[in-house]
Scaffold this active site. Structure first.
Site, PDB file in Angstrom:
ATOM      1  N   TYR A 144     122.041 108.885 -13.111  1.00  0.00           N
ATOM      2  CA  TYR A 144     121.053 108.712 -14.170  1.00  0.00           C
ATOM      3  C   TYR A 144     119.688 109.082 -13.624  1.00  0.00           C
ATOM      4  CZ  TYR A 144     118.021 106.359 -17.594  1.00  0.00           C
ATOM      5  OH  TYR A 144     117.056 106.088 -18.533  1.00  0.00           O
ATOM      6  N   ASP A 238     116.724 112.848  -6.371  1.00  0.00           N
ATOM      7  CA  ASP A 238     116.106 111.817  -7.210  1.00  0.00           C
ATOM      8  C   ASP A 238     116.198 110.494  -6.441  1.00  0.00           C
ATOM      9  OD1 ASP A 238     116.663 110.442 -10.570  1.00  0.00           O
ATOM     10  OD2 ASP A 238     115.292 109.913  -8.937  1.00  0.00           O
ATOM     11  N   LYS A 266     109.528 103.109  -8.886  1.00  0.00           N
ATOM     12  CA  LYS A 266     109.862 101.715  -8.557  1.00  0.00           C
ATOM     13  C   LYS A 266     109.021 101.140  -7.419  1.00  0.00           C
ATOM     14  CE  LYS A 266     114.488 102.456 -10.432  1.00  0.00           C
ATOM     15  NZ  LYS A 266     114.775 101.505 -11.518  1.00  0.00           N
TER      16      LYS A 266
END
Ligand code: KE4
Length: 427
Positions: A144, A238, A266
């Site tokens: 994802y 990623d 994050k």
């Protein structure tokens, strides 16, 4: 545990917010029950609106490596906020955080900040397309990368590697430019390069965290690097989740494979909205205003968010031994979960990478998304609910990753394991 106020809050929220949440996973769809509405965080703990306290193994899906209300991060945010929240003009804080990231990630010569991981990956893909002049991309089933149109695709029917939309609203004309491969399967990537000579980049989570925790094999990453070089495609890591979580330099710190582009998020925002994409200077030079590839954002590089990210990154840099401690505690936890499962003849697969941990209710090792889908999600849901009712807040899906923060100590982990033994016995 009483959940009266969360139940009320959820009903109120659903009247004005779709599904009552601002991100779907928070609705507890795959585990059932009412999601606790959170009042505050306290170090290792979440406290919900009914006053229930939970040891938090999610930490806002990864950002809070120092737990909730870390004094250093909090002080930096308050001090910076007092000078103004946003200027829409350059500040030295952006340069400082960029310098920290460039100094740590060998593959990042220049970096740009955005407001989410989605925005980081979306922008990096546009940059890769602009740099190579090609339109297609390759992604992996189970990975994802945020919700931009090119990435909300699923494998086409049969052996077709071209993507089809997995969400209404994504035009088939967008999805067809995304080819799907299988994680840890280099032949499926070769099939994509045979199917298209127009591949701009291959995007991968080098440690997948969105199908549960599934690390890529080192040899697979090496072959991926070679394939991209052979076909003139860029390799995009990623690391929105694994960056600063798997190690101080993310998954890259654990492999000798170097990507052309990297996305982060994050932890670099310390709990505030920050994403970033960076890589080789010659590629980043294509970005507006230097180059022709457009990308922009009102709140990109927001000073308060930069201050929060800097406070976390500098604490991590100052004490790299933190990662050994976090990894040992993650290992202690999953070893305990494994022993609890074994004691009750429940098949459980566990894994750890730095402060990230994962477990699958599955009798076979999980190497890709198809393996992950074979997990017993009903059993996961029962485990999740029972542990939540005992004060342990795990990720609310079998296809997510858990995290250890510096505020979670061995006594808390041992308490978690003791409760897991009782819960597994009732599964
Ligand atoms: P955001 O747009 O949610 O900030 O980042 C998207 C993203 C990109 N890349 C990776 C590897 C990611 O893990 C994410 C987001 N992670 C999920 C947790 N699995 C966010 C939680 C949510 O969607 O609410």
């Amino acid at each position: 545990m009483k959940h009266t106020r969360s139940i009320e809050a959820y009903e109120e929220a659903k009247k004005v917010i779709p599904g009552g949440v601002d991100s779907p996973v928070r609705a507890f769809g795959s585990v059932g029950g009412t999601p606790p509405f959170i009042d505050c965080g306290e170090g290792a703990y979440l406290v919900d609106v009914d006053g229930n306290r939970y040891i938090d193994y999610v930490q806002s899906w990864g950002p809070l490596i120092f737990g909730h209300c870390d004094p250093t991060v909090e002080a930096a945010v308050i001090e910076t906020a007092r000078k103004g929240l946003s200027f829409g003009a350059p500040t030295v804080l952006e340069t400082e955080l960029a310098e920290e990231i460039v100094s740590l990630f060998e593959s990042i010569e220049k970096v740009r900040f955005v407001n989410s991981g989605t925005e980081a990956v979306m922008s990096a893909i546009r940059l890769a397309r602009g740099y190579t002049g090609k339109d297609d991309i390759v992604k992996f089933k189970g990975c994802y990368h945020g919700h931009s149109d090119s990435l909300l695709v699923q494998a086409g029917s049969g052996a077709v590697t071209f993507g089809s939309p997995n969400s209404p609203g994504v035009p088939a004309d967008f999805a067809k430019h995304t080819l799907l491969a299988d994680y840890n399967d280099i032949n499926s990537v070769k099939a994509c390069f045979e199917a298209s000579s127009e591949i701009a980049c291959v995007v991968i989570e080098p440690i997948a965290g969105n199908m549960g925790l599934v690390p890529a094999d080192e040899e697979f990453l090496r072959e991926l690097r070679a394939l991209c070089d052979e076909h003139g495609a860029l390799l995009l890591f990623d690391e929105v989740m694994s960056g600063f979580r798997a190690s101080l330099t993310g998954a890259q710190g654990l492999t000798d494979v170097k990507p052309d582009l990297v996305t982060l998020g994050k932890v670099i925002g310390g709990g505030m909205p920050v994403g970033a994409f960076g890589g080789r200077a010659d590629i980043m030079a294509m970005l507006s205003p230097e180059g022709p590839v457009y990308q922009a954002g009102t709140l990109s590089g927001n000073p308060v968010a930069m201050a929060a990210g800097l406070a976390q990154i500098r604490q991590l840099k100052a004490d790299v031994a933190i990662y050994d401690i976090l990894q040992m505690r993650a290992q202690r936890l999953v070893d305990g979960l494994k022993s609890a499962a074994d004691a009750n003849d429940i098949p459980l697969q566990v894994d750890v990478r730095g402060s990230m941990f994962g477990f699958f209710f599955n009798d076979k090792p999980v190497k890709n998304f198809d393996d992950a889908l074979n997990s017993d999600t009903d059993r996961f849901a029962k485990f999740h609910r029972a542990m939540l009712d005992r004060g342990f807040y795990f990720a609310c899906s079998q296809f997510e990753t858990g995290f250890i923060s510096t505020k979670i100590n061995e006594a808390m982990i041992d308490e978690t394991i003791r409760n897991a033994h009782e819960v597994m016995g009732a599964l």
